[in-house]
Design a protein around this motif. Structure first.
Motif, PDB file in Angstrom:
ATOM      1  N   VAL B  55     -38.483  34.807  -8.558  1.00 56.29           N
ATOM      2  CA  VAL B  55     -39.647  33.992  -8.898  1.00 56.29           C
ATOM      3  C   VAL B  55     -39.097  32.642  -9.375  1.00 56.29           C
ATOM      4  CG1 VAL B  55     -41.692  33.777 -10.360  1.00 56.29           C
ATOM      5  CG2 VAL B  55     -40.946  36.037  -9.589  1.00 56.29           C
ATOM      6  N   PRO B  56     -39.223  31.606  -8.549  1.00 52.51           N
ATOM      7  CA  PRO B  56     -38.659  30.311  -8.939  1.00 52.51           C
ATOM      8  C   PRO B  56     -39.218  29.839 -10.282  1.00 52.51           C
ATOM      9  CG  PRO B  56     -39.352  30.283  -6.648  1.00 52.51           C
ATOM     10  CD  PRO B  56     -39.839  31.562  -7.226  1.00 52.51           C
ATOM     11  N   GLY B  57     -38.326  29.415 -11.144  1.00 51.63           N
ATOM     12  CA  GLY B  57     -38.742  28.884 -12.455  1.00 51.63           C
ATOM     13  C   GLY B  57     -38.886  29.952 -13.521  1.00 51.63           C
ATOM     14  N   ALA B  58     -38.674  31.227 -13.149  1.00 54.38           N
ATOM     15  CA  ALA B  58     -38.841  32.299 -14.144  1.00 54.38           C
ATOM     16  C   ALA B  58     -37.670  32.298 -15.123  1.00 54.38           C
ATOM     17  CB  ALA B  58     -38.940  33.647 -13.450  1.00 54.38           C
ATOM     18  N   ASP B  59     -37.992  32.545 -16.369  1.00 47.50           N
ATOM     19  CA  ASP B  59     -36.963  32.616 -17.404  1.00 47.50           C
ATOM     20  C   ASP B  59     -36.769  34.095 -17.725  1.00 47.50           C
ATOM     21  OD1 ASP B  59     -35.430  32.589 -19.641  1.00 47.50           O
ATOM     22  OD2 ASP B  59     -36.600  31.081 -20.718  1.00 47.50           O
ATOM     23  N   ARG B  60     -35.555  34.586 -17.507  1.00 48.00           N
ATOM     24  CA  ARG B  60     -35.396  36.037 -17.666  1.00 48.00           C
ATOM     25  C   ARG B  60     -35.555  36.492 -19.114  1.00 48.00           C
ATOM     26  NH1 ARG B  60     -29.733  35.708 -15.460  1.00 48.00           N
ATOM     27  NH2 ARG B  60     -28.444  35.128 -17.219  1.00 48.00           N
ATOM     28  N   GLU B  61     -35.304  35.579 -20.053  1.00 50.27           N
ATOM     29  CA  GLU B  61     -35.469  35.941 -21.472  1.00 50.27           C
ATOM     30  C   GLU B  61     -36.943  36.179 -21.806  1.00 50.27           C
ATOM     31  OE1 GLU B  61     -32.836  36.375 -23.338  1.00 50.27           O
ATOM     32  OE2 GLU B  61     -31.520  35.735 -21.692  1.00 50.27           O
ATOM     33  N   ARG B  62     -37.819  35.541 -21.042  1.00 47.97           N
ATOM     34  CA  ARG B  62     -39.254  35.656 -21.338  1.00 47.97           C
ATOM     35  C   ARG B  62     -39.955  36.670 -20.426  1.00 47.97           C
ATOM     36  NH1 ARG B  62     -41.545  31.492 -24.352  1.00 47.97           N
ATOM     37  NH2 ARG B  62     -40.051  29.920 -25.024  1.00 47.97           N
ATOM     38  N   THR B  63     -39.165  37.363 -19.645  1.00 45.56           N
ATOM     39  CA  THR B  63     -39.765  38.369 -18.748  1.00 45.56           C
ATOM     40  C   THR B  63     -40.162  39.616 -19.539  1.00 45.56           C
ATOM     41  OG1 THR B  63     -38.491  37.561 -16.890  1.00 45.56           O
ATOM     42  CG2 THR B  63     -39.289  39.814 -16.727  1.00 45.56           C
ATOM     43  N   ARG B  80     -43.435  41.123 -15.569  1.00 40.47           N
ATOM     44  CA  ARG B  80     -44.289  39.934 -15.595  1.00 40.47           C
ATOM     45  C   ARG B  80     -43.400  38.776 -16.035  1.00 40.47           C
ATOM     46  NH1 ARG B  80     -50.117  38.877 -17.348  1.00 40.47           N
ATOM     47  NH2 ARG B  80     -49.938  36.807 -18.237  1.00 40.47           N
ATOM     48  N   THR B  81     -43.294  37.771 -15.174  1.00 37.15           N
ATOM     49  CA  THR B  81     -42.349  36.687 -15.476  1.00 37.15           C
ATOM     50  C   THR B  81     -43.081  35.464 -16.044  1.00 37.15           C
ATOM     51  OG1 THR B  81     -42.491  35.701 -13.283  1.00 37.15           O
ATOM     52  CG2 THR B  81     -40.870  37.451 -13.573  1.00 37.15           C
ATOM     53  N   HIS B  82     -42.332  34.688 -16.842  1.00 37.88           N
ATOM     54  CA  HIS B  82     -42.870  33.474 -17.459  1.00 37.88           C
ATOM     55  C   HIS B  82     -41.838  32.369 -17.323  1.00 37.88           C
ATOM     56  CE1 HIS B  82     -44.874  36.866 -19.449  1.00 37.88           C
ATOM     57  NE2 HIS B  82     -45.930  36.064 -19.488  1.00 37.88           N
ATOM     58  N   ASP B  83     -42.289  31.126 -17.324  1.00 36.05           N
ATOM     59  CA  ASP B  83     -41.328  30.024 -17.276  1.00 36.05           C
ATOM     60  C   ASP B  83     -40.819  29.730 -18.693  1.00 36.05           C
ATOM     61  OD1 ASP B  83     -43.314  28.614 -18.526  1.00 36.05           O
ATOM     62  OD2 ASP B  83     -43.880  27.427 -16.773  1.00 36.05           O
ATOM     63  N   ALA B  84     -39.998  28.688 -18.802  1.00 38.16           N
ATOM     64  CA  ALA B  84     -39.356  28.408 -20.093  1.00 38.16           C
ATOM     65  C   ALA B  84     -40.377  28.068 -21.170  1.00 38.16           C
ATOM     66  CB  ALA B  84     -38.356  27.270 -19.921  1.00 38.16           C
ATOM     67  N   GLU B  85     -41.554  27.568 -20.759  1.00 37.63           N
ATOM     68  CA  GLU B  85     -42.605  27.232 -21.751  1.00 37.63           C
ATOM     69  C   GLU B  85     -43.502  28.433 -22.059  1.00 37.63           C
ATOM     70  OE1 GLU B  85     -42.142  24.644 -19.209  1.00 37.63           O
ATOM     71  OE2 GLU B  85     -40.759  23.940 -20.752  1.00 37.63           O
ATOM     72  N   GLY B  86     -43.232  29.526 -21.416  1.00 41.65           N
ATOM     73  CA  GLY B  86     -44.010  30.734 -21.701  1.00 41.65           C
ATOM     74  C   GLY B  86     -45.212  30.913 -20.804  1.00 41.65           C
ATOM     75  N   ARG B  87     -45.365  30.052 -19.775  1.00 41.00           N
ATOM     76  CA  ARG B  87     -46.513  30.199 -18.863  1.00 41.00           C
ATOM     77  C   ARG B  87     -46.213  31.286 -17.830  1.00 41.00           C
ATOM     78  NH1 ARG B  87     -46.539  24.461 -19.292  1.00 41.00           N
ATOM     79  NH2 ARG B  87     -45.081  24.445 -17.543  1.00 41.00           N
ATOM     80  N   HIS B  88     -47.175  32.149 -17.621  1.00 43.76           N
ATOM     81  CA  HIS B  88     -47.021  33.243 -16.647  1.00 43.76           C
ATOM     82  C   HIS B  88     -46.880  32.648 -15.240  1.00 43.76           C
ATOM     83  CE1 HIS B  88     -47.658  36.732 -14.276  1.00 43.76           C
ATOM     84  NE2 HIS B  88     -48.940  36.562 -14.069  1.00 43.76           N
ATOM     85  N   ASN B  89     -45.789  32.960 -14.547  1.00 42.47           N
ATOM     86  CA  ASN B  89     -45.591  32.337 -13.225  1.00 42.47           C
ATOM     87  C   ASN B  89     -45.301  33.341 -12.106  1.00 42.47           C
ATOM     88  OD1 ASN B  89     -43.041  33.051 -13.947  1.00 42.47           O
ATOM     89  ND2 ASN B  89     -42.084  31.092 -13.480  1.00 42.47           N
TER      90      ASN B  89
END
Lengths: 233, 212
Positions: B55-63, B80-89
């Motif tokens: 998932v491009p832009g996904a931050d694994r720490e926020r998964t 469920r993946t999220h970007d660095a700002e915490g937005r679900h992507n």
């Protein structure tokens, strides 16, 4: 009175005189498939050694109970069990390596080296001899994998065990890490080992011939002296 | 009488095989029970490392790892993946199914709205070396990116159209198996994920799913 080669003979035979790869051409699948680098080759050698030693020990222990028509089934069952243990162990403790080796670890089950040692040695001889045989054959197999992997990794990547051994300017021979490189190196090393074996045999034959000539010379001289003394008499 | 004598004869012949089979089976069960948690942890770690590729832009720490009921009501693991700002992507679905030689394990990346495939990764495979094992290659995997998630993907030999990928030469079964596993997994999970998303947004956009 021993009923076959002794433990030390079995051990030494496995390393060079009956080397599973260079003399018997057994286990060609892993030899060609996992020798692009040293680490996978060493891991495969260790896994094969574990299976071979364990299978030889078990088969030798139960050799008195083996029924001739069921022996291959028992060998396969035993080998498959230890291969599965090796596979699970690698997946648990060497996960990355287990992914690199992929299906070649389960394929140890069909490595003829192991079933042939069960048939030739372990099912007929004592545990001590079977262990010596398995260790010797494992060392021979390791020697073959390591020699091929060394050539392929050094020429193909400029490294050995991941450490750089050739200068950065070395143009890596890509073919060496690809399947054709495995066939080329195996063929050349096989030819080298065969040539070395023939050279040794010729040297031994020459030595025997010269010794027998000198013995003939001595016995001929003694006969002439005997003949001369009989004439005098 | 004859039958019992026959059975006795078989047992006399095969007692060693039966005994060994039992002993080896027990030993393997013990090995599996001991090592399975460690192997599962290794796979989990690999999954988390792969998520940014899927998932491009996904931050694994926020998964976030979740258990969602699939279409049949069985619990299934999803990420469920999220970007660095915490937005679900996006979403990552683990899936597996039969290949040519053995089961193939995949990770499937989907965008947040579950409309598009964003990536595919082969977690487990024992396909034929030199043929089927090329399903791991980036070139093959890249073919799946961008396809619509609501229509099955088809494997063809040449000239791929929309929702089609080109099979690997000499590995038609492995390539088609990958398509089938992806199609089945999406069909199984897409509805429940959309429902859970709708429920979450109805509850004020809270991204917490009901854990089973």
């Amino acid at each position: 009175m021993p009923d076959g080669p002794t433990a030390s003979e079995r051990f030494l035979n496995g390393i060079l005189p009956e080397n599973p790869v260079y003399r018997q051409l057994l286990g060609m699948c892993p030899v060609l498939a996992v020798t692009a680098a040293m680490l996978p080759a060493l891991t495969m050698a260790a896994a094969t050694a574990f299976v071979l030693i364990s299978a030889n020990v078990i088969i030798s222990l139960i050799r008195g109970q083996l029924r001739p028509h069921l022996r291959i089934l028992v060998f396969t069952l035993t080998i498959a069990t230890f291969v599965t243990i090796a596979d699970r162990f690698l997946a648990a403790y060497l996960y990355e390596m287990s992914k690199v080796l992929g299906p070649y670890v389960p394929l140890i089950i069909v490595n003829c080296l192991i079933i042939s040692r069960c048939e030739i040695c372990a099912s007929k001889q004592t545990v001590r001899v079977a262990v010596a045989d398995a260790v010797g054959m494992s060392l021979g197999f390791t020697l073959a994998l390591v020699s091929i992997a060394t050539v392929r990794e050094v020429l193909g990547s400029g490294t050995w065990l991941g450490l750089r051994v050739l200068p950065e300017a070395w143009p890596n021979w890509g073919i060496m890490v690809l399947p054709p490189g495995a066939f080329l190196v195996l063929g050349l090393l096989l030819a080298g080992v065969e040539w070395w074996g023939q050279w040794r045999a010729e040297r031994a034959a020459l030595a025997v011939a010269s010794v027998s000539r000198s013995l003939q010379g001595q016995s001929g001289g003694a006969a002439r002296e005997e003949e001369a003394s009989s004439w005098k008499a | 009488m004859t039958n019992s004598r026959k059975i006795r004869g078989y047992l006399q012949q095969a007692w060693l095989v039966l005994l060994l089979a039992g002993a080896y089976g027990g030993a393997l069960a013990g090995v599996q029970m001991t090592l399975a948690p460690r192997i599962a942890e290794n796979r989990r770690r690999e999954t988390y490392q792969t998520i940014p590729q899927l998932v491009p832009g996904a931050d694994r720490e926020r998964t976030v790892e979740l258990w969602i009921s699939d279409r049949e009501g069985n619990p299934a693991r999803v990420y469920r993946t999220h970007d660095a700002e915490g937005r679900h992507n996006g979403w990552v679905l683990p899936a597996s199914g039969p290949g040519f030689a053995d089961d193939i394990g995949l990770l499937i990346g989907l965008d947040a709205s579950l409309k598009k495939l964003t990536g595919m990764y082969v977690l487990d495979q024992r396909e034929t070396p030199g043929l089927g094992d090329y399903i791991r290659d980036a070139d093959f995997r890249r073919q799946f990116q961008g396809h619509a998630a609501d229509t099955p993907i088809e494997a063809v030999k040449s000239d791929p159209q929309e929702q089609q990928i080109v099979v690997l030469s000499g590995a038609t079964v492995s390539s088609s198996s990958v398509c089938r596993i992806i199609n089945t997994a999406i069909a199984r999970m897409r509805g429940p994920l959309l429902q859970s998303q709708a429920a979450a947004s109805a509850a004020g956009g809270d991204a917490r799913e009901q854990e089973l």
